[in-house]
Design a protein around this motif. Structure first.
Motif, PDB file in Angstrom:
ATOM      1  N   ARG A   4       0.817  -1.211   0.000  1.00  8.93           N
ATOM      2  CA  ARG A   4       0.000   0.000   0.000  1.00  8.93           C
ATOM      3  C   ARG A   4       0.851   1.262   0.000  1.00  8.93           C
ATOM      4  O   ARG A   4       0.486   2.268  -0.585  1.00  8.93           O
ATOM      5  N   ARG A   5       1.968   1.202   0.677  1.00 10.59           N
ATOM      6  CA  ARG A   5       2.873   2.365   0.723  1.00 10.59           C
ATOM      7  C   ARG A   5       3.738   2.449  -0.530  1.00 10.59           C
ATOM      8  O   ARG A   5       4.517   3.374  -0.693  1.00 10.59           O
ATOM      9  N   ARG A   6       3.630   1.429  -1.419  1.00 10.60           N
ATOM     10  CA  ARG A   6       4.464   1.404  -2.613  1.00 10.60           C
ATOM     11  C   ARG A   6       3.576   1.396  -3.863  1.00 10.60           C
ATOM     12  O   ARG A   6       2.654   2.183  -3.946  1.00 10.60           O
ATOM     13  N   SER A   7       3.848   0.442  -4.784  1.00 12.84           N
ATOM     14  CA  SER A   7       3.050   0.439  -6.021  1.00 12.84           C
ATOM     15  C   SER A   7       1.799  -0.415  -5.926  1.00 12.84           C
ATOM     16  O   SER A   7       1.106  -0.629  -6.919  1.00 12.84           O
ATOM     17  N   GLY A   8       1.520  -0.987  -4.753  1.00 11.54           N
ATOM     18  CA  GLY A   8       0.261  -1.691  -4.561  1.00 11.54           C
ATOM     19  C   GLY A   8       0.153  -3.052  -5.219  1.00 11.54           C
ATOM     20  O   GLY A   8      -0.933  -3.469  -5.605  1.00 11.54           O
ATOM     21  N   ARG A   9       1.289  -3.770  -5.337  1.00 13.90           N
ATOM     22  CA  ARG A   9       1.220  -5.103  -5.925  1.00 13.90           C
ATOM     23  C   ARG A   9       1.952  -6.117  -5.052  1.00 13.90           C
ATOM     24  O   ARG A   9       3.110  -5.916  -4.708  1.00 13.90           O
ATOM     25  N   VAL A  10       1.276  -7.203  -4.729  1.00 14.76           N
ATOM     26  CA  VAL A  10       1.892  -8.281  -3.951  1.00 14.76           C
ATOM     27  C   VAL A  10       1.974  -9.537  -4.807  1.00 14.76           C
ATOM     28  O   VAL A  10       0.993  -9.923  -5.435  1.00 14.76           O
ATOM     29  N   VAL A  11       3.161 -10.154  -4.833  1.00 11.46           N
ATOM     30  CA  VAL A  11       3.275 -11.503  -5.380  1.00 11.46           C
ATOM     31  C   VAL A  11       3.554 -12.419  -4.196  1.00 11.46           C
ATOM     32  O   VAL A  11       4.572 -12.265  -3.506  1.00 11.46           O
ATOM     33  N   SER A  12       2.634 -13.314  -3.922  1.00  9.56           N
ATOM     34  CA  SER A  12       2.819 -14.265  -2.827  1.00  9.56           C
ATOM     35  C   SER A  12       3.474 -15.517  -3.404  1.00  9.56           C
ATOM     36  O   SER A  12       2.974 -16.106  -4.353  1.00  9.56           O
ATOM     37  N   VAL A  13       4.602 -15.892  -2.821  1.00  3.81           N
ATOM     38  CA  VAL A  13       5.397 -16.995  -3.365  1.00  3.81           C
ATOM     39  C   VAL A  13       5.256 -18.235  -2.487  1.00  3.81           C
ATOM     40  O   VAL A  13       5.411 -18.160  -1.263  1.00  3.81           O
TER      41      VAL A  13
ATOM     42  N   PRO B  17      -8.672  -4.260  -1.054  1.00  2.00           N
ATOM     43  CA  PRO B  17      -9.140  -4.256  -2.446  1.00  2.00           C
ATOM     44  C   PRO B  17      -8.282  -3.382  -3.361  1.00  2.00           C
ATOM     45  O   PRO B  17      -8.278  -3.576  -4.581  1.00  2.00           O
ATOM     46  N   ASP B  18      -7.548  -2.447  -2.766  1.00  2.00           N
ATOM     47  CA  ASP B  18      -6.701  -1.542  -3.557  1.00  2.00           C
ATOM     48  C   ASP B  18      -5.356  -2.171  -3.899  1.00  2.00           C
ATOM     49  O   ASP B  18      -4.561  -1.589  -4.638  1.00  2.00           O
ATOM     50  N   VAL B  19      -5.063  -3.334  -3.342  1.00  2.00           N
ATOM     51  CA  VAL B  19      -3.781  -3.994  -3.626  1.00  2.00           C
ATOM     52  C   VAL B  19      -4.030  -5.196  -4.533  1.00  2.00           C
ATOM     53  O   VAL B  19      -4.966  -5.960  -4.327  1.00  2.00           O
ATOM     54  N   GLU B  20      -3.145  -5.330  -5.536  1.00  2.00           N
ATOM     55  CA  GLU B  20      -3.292  -6.425  -6.491  1.00  2.00           C
ATOM     56  C   GLU B  20      -2.479  -7.630  -5.995  1.00  2.00           C
ATOM     57  O   GLU B  20      -1.331  -7.476  -5.591  1.00  2.00           O
ATOM     58  N   LEU B  21      -3.093  -8.803  -6.012  1.00  2.00           N
ATOM     59  CA  LEU B  21      -2.398  -9.997  -5.538  1.00  2.00           C
ATOM     60  C   LEU B  21      -2.239 -11.035  -6.643  1.00  2.00           C
ATOM     61  O   LEU B  21      -3.191 -11.368  -7.350  1.00  2.00           O
TER      62      LEU B  21
ATOM     63  N   GLN C 148      12.879 -10.910 -15.158  1.00  2.00           N
ATOM     64  CA  GLN C 148      12.154  -9.627 -15.137  1.00  2.00           C
ATOM     65  C   GLN C 148      12.064  -9.065 -13.724  1.00  2.00           C
ATOM     66  O   GLN C 148      10.975  -8.922 -13.182  1.00  2.00           O
ATOM     67  N   PRO C 149      13.197  -8.734 -13.123  1.00  2.00           N
ATOM     68  CA  PRO C 149      13.170  -8.283 -11.720  1.00  2.00           C
ATOM     69  C   PRO C 149      12.383  -6.984 -11.525  1.00  2.00           C
ATOM     70  O   PRO C 149      11.923  -6.710 -10.429  1.00  2.00           O
ATOM     71  N   THR C 150      12.217  -6.225 -12.592  1.00  2.00           N
ATOM     72  CA  THR C 150      11.512  -4.942 -12.451  1.00  2.00           C
ATOM     73  C   THR C 150      10.004  -5.133 -12.306  1.00  2.00           C
ATOM     74  O   THR C 150       9.291  -4.190 -11.980  1.00  2.00           O
ATOM     75  N   GLU C 151       9.521  -6.352 -12.548  1.00  2.00           N
ATOM     76  CA  GLU C 151       8.084  -6.614 -12.455  1.00  2.00           C
ATOM     77  C   GLU C 151       7.576  -6.711 -11.011  1.00  2.00           C
ATOM     78  O   GLU C 151       6.386  -6.660 -10.763  1.00  2.00           O
ATOM     79  N   PHE C 152       8.493  -6.909 -10.065  1.00  2.00           N
ATOM     80  CA  PHE C 152       8.063  -7.138  -8.680  1.00  2.00           C
ATOM     81  C   PHE C 152       7.938  -5.834  -7.891  1.00  2.00           C
ATOM     82  O   PHE C 152       8.693  -4.890  -8.096  1.00  2.00           O
ATOM     83  N   ASP C 153       6.981  -5.832  -6.962  1.00  2.00           N
ATOM     84  CA  ASP C 153       6.847  -4.712  -6.023  1.00  2.00           C
ATOM     85  C   ASP C 153       7.036  -5.236  -4.599  1.00  2.00           C
ATOM     86  O   ASP C 153       8.009  -4.934  -3.929  1.00  2.00           O
ATOM     87  N   VAL C 154       6.115  -6.108  -4.148  1.00  2.00           N
ATOM     88  CA  VAL C 154       6.298  -6.781  -2.859  1.00  2.00           C
ATOM     89  C   VAL C 154       6.243  -8.292  -3.088  1.00  2.00           C
ATOM     90  O   VAL C 154       5.307  -8.793  -3.713  1.00  2.00           O
ATOM     91  N   ILE C 155       7.254  -8.987  -2.614  1.00  2.00           N
ATOM     92  CA  ILE C 155       7.266 -10.451  -2.653  1.00  2.00           C
ATOM     93  C   ILE C 155       6.998 -10.928  -1.234  1.00  2.00           C
ATOM     94  O   ILE C 155       7.763 -10.626  -0.314  1.00  2.00           O
ATOM     95  N   LEU C 156       5.888 -11.610  -1.058  1.00  2.00           N
ATOM     96  CA  LEU C 156       5.504 -12.096   0.268  1.00  2.00           C
ATOM     97  C   LEU C 156       5.735 -13.595   0.307  1.00  2.00           C
ATOM     98  O   LEU C 156       5.170 -14.330  -0.516  1.00  2.00           O
TER      99      LEU C 156
END
Ligand code: IPM
Ligand code: MN
Length: 361
Positions: free
Chosen positions: A183-192, A216-220, A235-243
């Motif tokens: 939420r404080r960044r680009s609003g995208r989470v990739v859960s690994v 709801p404002d964050v994309e998962l 494509q390391p630039t594709e990530f925002d948050v890796i959980l």
């Protein structure tokens, strides 16, 4: 009324730990005088240093101290001389016990491509340019702590067991940190995870998806860990948050560190309900210890994270981060970053350069 000072337990630890810690403390002193911060630091042994001083990798004095402070700064833990000790006395056990004692369950590891270091990345500059993500690693459970765990050598064939165990609650709390961070960044989470094979991962995926409904404002997105390891390189630039869970996060964060050009640059913050632990991601590097050539920037950047998340002083943190960028842009290079023909600076010199960069308002 006197201002209450911010108390930091400093645990220099092993190998290059003490050297990079000294550098980070020098920078802290400069930044606290500039921002008028009242800081109190006290050092205590951990790891192999703890074993030598008090026959335990997390001596009682250290354990008591960390329970009374506002934040913990840690250098590094690990020494080959501890390899043959029983598991609970190994230097690393001290670090795991410290994380458990403070219930630091969320480990934040920011990885960013620094423009001045594009050439140092093992990837082509255009691939790494703009890379900026955070790994949120679960730090208090999973394979690192699961019971039973054992190494049985009594029979004809030795065997060993480790247990990957996660409760819903453990997943839920770290997932929230992941989504809050996004939420404080680009609003995208990739859960690994490894949901195609592991039950823990299936639960992980289920709980993370549930928490996502609160955001709801964050994309998962969900991604299997093998694919994530590959995408980090492609494509390391594709990530925002890796959980991700504890062990996957450990492995992926070293990969992330390498992408920035050096593991000597990656800082981390371990957060829970109590004092946070702030430490560089690199280890104790015993082969470099005592030679004055260790890169102190990861430790210095960890001090910035301490000021941001621990002392809640984002301006002081930003000042350190800015000073580090300026120093790198000016061409200062630690030995592992210097290319042929470039002059390399030692630990102290880099600390002095960052300190000087901080003096310039
Ligand atoms: C890290 C380290 C530790 C870990 C070791 C030293 C126990 O590798 O902080 O990434 O595996 O968590
Ligand atoms: Mn690691």
């Amino acid at each position: 009324m006197t201002k209450k000072s911010f108390r930091i337990a400093v645990l220099p630890g092993d190998g290059i730990g003490p050297e990079v810690t000294e550098a980070a403390l020098q920078v802290l002193e400069e930044v606290s005088s500039r921002f008028d911060l009242e800081v109190e630091t006290r050092s205590h042994p951990i790891g192999w240093a703890g074993v030598q001083e008090a026959e335990h990798p997390l001596p009682a004095v250290t354990r008591r101290a960390v329970e009374e402070v506002d934040a913990v700064f840690l250098g590094a833990v690990g020494d080959p001389r501890g390899d043959d000790l029983p598991p609970e006395l190994r230097p690393e056990a001290g670090l795991l016990e410290l994380r458990k004692t403070l219930d630091c369950f969320a480990n934040l590891r920011p990885a960013r491509a620094i423009p001045a270091l594009e050439e140092a990345s093992p990837l082509r500059p255009e691939r790494v340019r703009g890379m900026d993500f955070v790994i949120v690693r679960e730090l208090s459970s999973g394979l690192y702590y699961g019971e039973p765990r054992l190494l049985d050598r009594s029979g004809e064939e030795s065997f060993a067991v480790n247990t990957m165990r996660y409760t819903e609650g453990e997943i839920r709390r770290v997932a929230r940190v992941g989504f809050d961070t996004a939420r404080r960044r680009s609003g995208r989470v990739v859960s690994v995870d490894k949901a195609n094979v592991l039950e823990t991962s299936r639960l992980w995926r289920e709980v993370v998806s549930e928490i996502a409904e609160e955001y709801p404002d964050v994309e998962l997105d969900h991604m299997l860990v093998d694919r994530a390891a590959m995408e980090l390189v492609l494509q390391p630039t594709e990530f925002d948050v890796i959980l991700t869970e504890n062990l996957f996060g450990d492995v992926l964060s070293d990969e992330a560190a390498a992408l920035t050009g050096s593991i000597g640059l990656l800082a981390s913050a371990s957060l829970g309900q109590r004092a946070g632990i702030f430490e560089p991601v690199h280890g104790s590097a015993p082969d470099l210890a005592g030679r004055g050539i260790a890169n102190p920037l990861a430790a210095i950047l960890s001090m910035a994270l301490l000021l941001e998340h621990g002392a809640k002083h984002p301006e002081a943190a930003a000042a350190i981060e800015g000073a580090v960028e300026n120093v790198l842009a000016a061409g200062v290079r630690s030995p592992e970053l210097a290319r042929a023909g470039e002059r390399a600076s030692g630990t102290r010199e880099i600390a002095d350069e960052v300190t000087r960069a901080l003096e310039i308002p």
